[in-house]
Write an enzyme that holds these catalytic residues in place. Structure first.
Site, PDB file in Angstrom:
ATOM      1  N   CYS B  77       0.855  -1.180   0.000  1.00  0.00           N
ATOM      2  CA  CYS B  77       0.000   0.000   0.000  1.00  0.00           C
ATOM      3  C   CYS B  77       0.902   1.246   0.000  1.00  0.00           C
ATOM      4  O   CYS B  77       2.069   1.174   0.366  1.00  0.00           O
ATOM      5  CB  CYS B  77      -0.907   0.006   1.240  1.00  0.00           C
ATOM      6  SG  CYS B  77      -2.365  -1.061   1.068  1.00  0.00           S
ATOM      7  N   ASN B 195       1.075 -14.429  -9.203  1.00  0.00           N
ATOM      8  CA  ASN B 195       0.508 -15.485  -8.371  1.00  0.00           C
ATOM      9  C   ASN B 195      -0.643 -14.866  -7.602  1.00  0.00           C
ATOM     10  O   ASN B 195      -0.435 -13.956  -6.804  1.00  0.00           O
ATOM     11  CB  ASN B 195       1.538 -16.018  -7.363  1.00  0.00           C
ATOM     12  CG  ASN B 195       2.699 -16.734  -8.036  1.00  0.00           C
ATOM     13  OD1 ASN B 195       2.554 -17.289  -9.112  1.00  0.00           O
ATOM     14  ND2 ASN B 195       3.857 -16.706  -7.387  1.00  0.00           N
ATOM     15  N   HIS B 206      -2.374  -7.696  -1.655  1.00  0.00           N
ATOM     16  CA  HIS B 206      -2.410  -6.489  -2.504  1.00  0.00           C
ATOM     17  C   HIS B 206      -2.189  -6.865  -3.982  1.00  0.00           C
ATOM     18  O   HIS B 206      -1.309  -7.664  -4.281  1.00  0.00           O
ATOM     19  CB  HIS B 206      -1.331  -5.510  -2.024  1.00  0.00           C
ATOM     20  CG  HIS B 206      -1.504  -4.135  -2.563  1.00  0.00           C
ATOM     21  ND1 HIS B 206      -1.931  -3.071  -1.781  1.00  0.00           N
ATOM     22  CD2 HIS B 206      -1.335  -3.619  -3.803  1.00  0.00           C
ATOM     23  CE1 HIS B 206      -2.004  -1.985  -2.517  1.00  0.00           C
ATOM     24  NE2 HIS B 206      -1.642  -2.292  -3.760  1.00  0.00           N
ATOM     25  N   HIS B 208      -0.752  -7.431  -7.170  1.00  0.00           N
ATOM     26  CA  HIS B 208       0.610  -7.244  -7.676  1.00  0.00           C
ATOM     27  C   HIS B 208       1.066  -8.463  -8.459  1.00  0.00           C
ATOM     28  O   HIS B 208       0.534  -9.562  -8.287  1.00  0.00           O
ATOM     29  CB  HIS B 208       1.592  -7.017  -6.513  1.00  0.00           C
ATOM     30  CG  HIS B 208       1.894  -8.261  -5.723  1.00  0.00           C
ATOM     31  ND1 HIS B 208       0.988  -8.866  -4.881  1.00  0.00           N
ATOM     32  CD2 HIS B 208       3.004  -9.035  -5.673  1.00  0.00           C
ATOM     33  CE1 HIS B 208       1.529  -9.943  -4.325  1.00  0.00           C
ATOM     34  NE2 HIS B 208       2.747 -10.075  -4.797  1.00  0.00           N
ATOM     35  N   GLN B 210       4.964 -10.096 -10.356  1.00  0.00           N
ATOM     36  CA  GLN B 210       6.405 -10.109 -10.131  1.00  0.00           C
ATOM     37  C   GLN B 210       7.142 -10.257 -11.450  1.00  0.00           C
ATOM     38  O   GLN B 210       6.559 -10.667 -12.456  1.00  0.00           O
ATOM     39  CB  GLN B 210       6.785 -11.268  -9.194  1.00  0.00           C
ATOM     40  CG  GLN B 210       6.173 -11.176  -7.801  1.00  0.00           C
ATOM     41  CD  GLN B 210       6.613 -12.344  -6.913  1.00  0.00           C
ATOM     42  OE1 GLN B 210       7.769 -12.479  -6.568  1.00  0.00           O
ATOM     43  NE2 GLN B 210       5.662 -13.192  -6.555  1.00  0.00           N
TER      44      GLN B 210
END
Lengths: 382, 382
Positions: B77, B195, B206, B208, B210
């Site tokens: 965040c 993932n 959150h 996201h 990678q």
């Protein structure tokens, strides 16, 4: 290896084979299967993946298989009174039988919905018009065999709690089934394994293992044999990659967990699972039937010793996979070297290791702990 | 492809790089990292497995990484008041930064406990005395890079809820990072992935993804490139295995889920996951930077469409992996064909597929449902 098998072959009501292996001779095994099951006609197929050069098994009937039943309805307990299980006898020592929901063992028939597929042995390549031919991504019958091996009639026991006498009977069953399944038409590789723990998807609690007779040499074995062939090309016609690894581990002494007169157990240099152990016979043998009776006894005792250490790591039983890597039936037998590989995804007392995009998408694994540290932990919990 | 990136490069207090990618130009990104973190010195290594001819990453510092923190302590965040997160700004659009607990990005130094290991580039083979040499199972520094990509500052959102404008910014960040990580010394392959879901091990809620810059070509990619090379050998110097698969799927029309002007999405003939989709550009391009801006826009829209169908399959969000397969940095680029592969282990409303001994031990996968049935389900939930 020839060890006596007190073996009684029977047939279940749906035609599946069930075999009793007893700790001692002379026990009558005549109880009939009182269930009136419909004939066993498993349907499965194998599909070729041209990208990974590999086969995937498709067994659509398995979606409805038994999933973690109550202990009172366990299909692997003996038949007691009105509770008719998979095993007709009211007690048993070791029993093997054909899986009722097998991944392999039959073929889809009359599959008109799969255009171009289903042609066994059809040639691949391009058709005359340059378009991929029907057999570019071929589908073939899923011939083979899936067997269940019950280690004990005691629902609450486990592999590590089996008596030496019983371990001998289990070993005799494994050797017998390896030899028998190697003769089943179409079977190219016999794989003995145990999935233990609901956390890794074991659908039955009762102590049991499984045996697959695959209609292909598996991807992992193909890759290992290719490495062994390259090693032999570079190091002489009698040299073995696995013997070299054993020599390397014995020289470095960084990851050895246990050595017995005929076997060595170590954490591999490049493991994929948090707690992974490889066990090799020092002698270059291809499979379980090639071991002597004393070697088999020593090996079973070592397997129990190592699996007990898995329990002690976290002061409780943790999920594990026990995988027997044996030579394929027809190819690469001289290149193969028998091994037992134990793997647990447990990485902390209440944390399992997950395999996500890097592992599943790229086949690239990350270890969170040094293999040498893991080996020390295994030694510490002896 | 060149699309404008409203990009601001910054450095965190421990020296890690953090980059803001904004939906529009002109937003100042000057907030400093008020944490006083110790210098970032990740230590990792890669270890060679001579049996599977493959590298495994060992990153011992990751065992202590953040695991499912409370939303109020989410490190992804924005920084709000005294809650100092990984992102110094009090709001952001898209941000990428070096992972604080990376699998790759450093090297163990002075590792005297690993006898014979740690020598980068040492030759393998046998020493004079016939024993395996030090580098038989070599250990090398885990150079490379692991980045986190935050899609939105909204903790409760998700990829499928991003606006078209934001999807464009995410795509711009992916292209930028692919190009940049390809220039990082030692990086051989750039892997973009997401993932999603604690069920598959995502440690942060959150939204996201990678990016990994691997110091080797991964095992799966090596295998796919070997298949593509064999195909080319048999079918001509301009033919592509993946183009042939696309043509085969378009001809059979059994497993296609969606077609757009420039892309095709289908369930592969031999999937490994219960709900698996492959998305290919029809054009033979090696990676995301090779797409045109309109193609990228079309692709992001298609990815959202498909991931929404994953939610509709079971009337709830299910865990998934989204994996971008791009050409390696240096080898096999002409053989490669960009693809997005989506995989979910969900096999029934409350049942996940597990990969146990057959999959983990033998790399032999079983599907419980016909791929053609899965494709129909994906079409039905459009």
């Amino acid at each position: 290896m020839t060890i006596p098998t007190n073996k009684t072959r029977t047939v279940l009501s749906d035609g599946r084979e069930l075999i009793y292996f007893d700790d001692r001779p002379g026990i009558p095994r005549t109880a009939p299967d009182l269930r009136n099951l419909a004939p066993h006609r498993p349907q499965s197929e194998i599909r070729y993946d041209p990208v990974l050069d590999d086969w995937v098994i498709v067994a659509a009937h398995r979606q409805t298989r038994t999933n973690l039943p109550a202990a009172s309805e366990c299909p692997l307990c003996p038949t007691r009174g009105a509770s008719l299980s998979e095993i007709p006898a009211d007690d048993y020592h070791v029993v093997t039988f054909e899986n009722r929901f097998p991944s392999l063992g039959g073929a889809y028939e009359g599959r008109g919905d799969i255009a171009g597929g289903g042609v066994r042995g059809a040639p691949g390549g391009l058709a005359d018009d340059g378009a991929p031919s029907a057999a570019f991504q071929p589908i073939e019958p899923g011939v083979g065999r899936c067997e269940v091996v019950c280690f004990t009639s005691d629902h609450t026991s486990s592999f590590v709690r089996l008596s030496p006498e019983r371990l001998h009977t289990v070993a005799a069953a494994w050797v017998d089934r390896t030899l028998h399944l190697s003769q089943v038409p179409g079977v190219e590789q016999v794989f003995i394994f145990e999935n233990r723990g609901a956390e890794i998807g074991a659908t039955l609690d009762h102590p049991h293992g499984q045996i697959y007779g695959y209609p292909f040499v598996t991807s992992r074995t193909s890759r290992a044999l290719a490495s062994a062939a390259r090693w032999r090309d570079g190091h002489g016609s009698t040299s073995c990659l696995f013997c070299a690894i054993i020599a390397d581990e014995r020289e470095k002494r960084l990851r050895i967990v246990e050595e017995t007169p005929s076997f060595i157990a170590f954490v591999p240099a490049a493991p994929r699972f948090p707690y992974e152990l490889h066990v090799y016979p020092r002698r270059h043998v291809p499979d379980l039937p090639s071991l002597t009776a004393p070697e088999l006894t020593e090996l079973m005792s070592l397997q129990v010793d190592l699996l007990r250490r898995y329990e002690r790591l976290f002061d409780k039983p943790i999920p594990y996979m026990a995988c027997w890597h044996q030579a394929p039936v027809r190819v690469g037998r001289d290149l193969s070297h028998l091994s037992l590989q134990l793997m647990s995804p447990q990485r902390a007392p209440n944390v399992l290791k997950f395999f996500a995009s890097s592992e599943s998408g790229m086949h690239a694994y990350t270890m969170d702990v040094l293999p040498e540290t893991i080996a020390a932990r295994f030694r510490d919990v002896k």
